[in-house]
Design a protein around this motif. Structure first.
Motif, mmCIF file in Angstrom:
data_model
loop_
_atom_site.group_PDB
_atom_site.id
_atom_site.type_symbol
_atom_site.label_atom_id
_atom_site.label_comp_id
_atom_site.label_asym_id
_atom_site.label_seq_id
_atom_site.Cartn_x
_atom_site.Cartn_y
_atom_site.Cartn_z
ATOM 1 N N ASP A 46 0.807 -1.221 0.000
ATOM 2 C CA ASP A 46 0.000 0.000 0.000
ATOM 3 C C ASP A 46 0.844 1.277 0.000
ATOM 4 O OD1 ASP A 46 0.941 -0.092 2.560
ATOM 5 O OD2 ASP A 46 -1.013 -0.063 3.529
ATOM 6 N N ALA A 47 2.102 1.194 -0.359
ATOM 7 C CA ALA A 47 2.988 2.356 -0.432
ATOM 8 C C ALA A 47 3.039 2.852 -1.881
ATOM 9 C CB ALA A 47 4.374 2.005 0.070
ATOM 10 N N LEU A 48 2.277 3.896 -2.178
ATOM 11 C CA LEU A 48 2.217 4.404 -3.550
ATOM 12 C C LEU A 48 3.581 4.817 -4.080
ATOM 13 C CD1 LEU A 48 -1.032 6.544 -3.815
ATOM 14 C CD2 LEU A 48 -0.461 4.464 -5.026
ATOM 15 N N GLU A 49 4.425 5.342 -3.205
ATOM 16 C CA GLU A 49 5.740 5.791 -3.668
ATOM 17 C C GLU A 49 6.585 4.625 -4.190
ATOM 18 O OE1 GLU A 49 5.956 5.413 0.872
ATOM 19 O OE2 GLU A 49 4.501 6.124 -0.603
ATOM 20 N N LEU A 50 6.277 3.419 -3.763
ATOM 21 C CA LEU A 50 6.972 2.232 -4.265
ATOM 22 C C LEU A 50 6.273 1.618 -5.479
ATOM 23 C CD1 LEU A 50 7.766 0.463 -0.870
ATOM 24 C CD2 LEU A 50 9.270 1.932 -2.237
ATOM 25 N N GLU A 51 4.965 1.733 -5.539
ATOM 26 C CA GLU A 51 4.176 1.055 -6.566
ATOM 27 C C GLU A 51 3.956 1.870 -7.840
ATOM 28 O OE1 GLU A 51 3.092 -2.044 -6.582
ATOM 29 O OE2 GLU A 51 3.679 -2.572 -4.572
ATOM 30 N N LEU A 52 3.766 3.182 -7.705
ATOM 31 C CA LEU A 52 3.418 4.001 -8.874
ATOM 32 C C LEU A 52 4.481 4.028 -9.976
ATOM 33 C CD1 LEU A 52 1.492 7.121 -7.553
ATOM 34 C CD2 LEU A 52 0.627 5.228 -8.918
ATOM 35 N N PRO A 120 -7.034 -4.803 -3.679
ATOM 36 C CA PRO A 120 -6.230 -4.578 -2.473
ATOM 37 C C PRO A 120 -4.982 -5.464 -2.441
ATOM 38 C CG PRO A 120 -8.550 -4.760 -1.908
ATOM 39 C CD PRO A 120 -8.428 -5.148 -3.356
ATOM 40 N N PRO A 121 -3.855 -4.919 -1.981
ATOM 41 C CA PRO A 121 -2.610 -5.673 -1.972
ATOM 42 C C PRO A 121 -2.688 -7.015 -1.242
ATOM 43 C CG PRO A 121 -2.187 -3.398 -1.395
ATOM 44 C CD PRO A 121 -3.672 -3.569 -1.461
ATOM 45 N N GLY A 122 -3.469 -7.103 -0.202
ATOM 46 C CA GLY A 122 -3.549 -8.327 0.581
ATOM 47 C C GLY A 122 -4.563 -9.330 0.079
#
Length: 137
Positions: A46-52, A120-122
């Protein structure tokens, strides 16, 4: 007798400092969308800075394209206002609109626009796979 090497130790010196972003778990509609969604995205966390950055890279936009992302504030309460990505900065806006719940919208200055269902990631892998497949049709 020479000591054996693990695959990581056997990598060349050039590869030692190379990081490749993992491919996003993404499904896009083929051709023209016939509904409110253009596909689905299943982030790993859920960390957008890592996923985007990997999501945007998969869209194969021209370098320097201005990108604005709108996310559901309830789903991404800690979303940063900007995210650094190869080729530019992604501007992130949070919304509380019920219309945009569980979606992410990507707008580019090239007039390209995507609305993606966010799994959702989970989520369990089989459920996520069904959602990705359904959103891609």
């Amino acid at each position: 007798m020479k000591p054996s090497r693990t695959p990581a130790e056997a990598a060349s010196a050039d590869d030692a400092h190379t990081y490749r972003m993992p491919l996003p778990r993404l499904t896009l509609n083929q051709g023209i969308s016939h509904g409110p969604l253009d596909g689905a995205w299943w982030p790993r966390c859920d960390a957008l800075e890592l996923e985007l950055p990997s999501l945007v890279a998969s869209l194969e936009l021209d370098r320097g394209t201005a990108i604005r992302v709108t996310v559901d504030a309830a789903q991404w309460p800690d979303a940063p206002q900007t995210v650094m990505a190869p080729g530019g900065v992604i501007t992130v806006e949070r919304t509380g609109s019920a219309h945009e719940a569980r979606t992410i919208t990507l707008d580019c200055d090239t007039a390209e626009h995507w609305v993606l269902l966010v799994v959702p990631p989970g989520e369990l892998a089989d459920t996520a796979a069904r959602l990705l497949a359904a959103a891609g049709r």
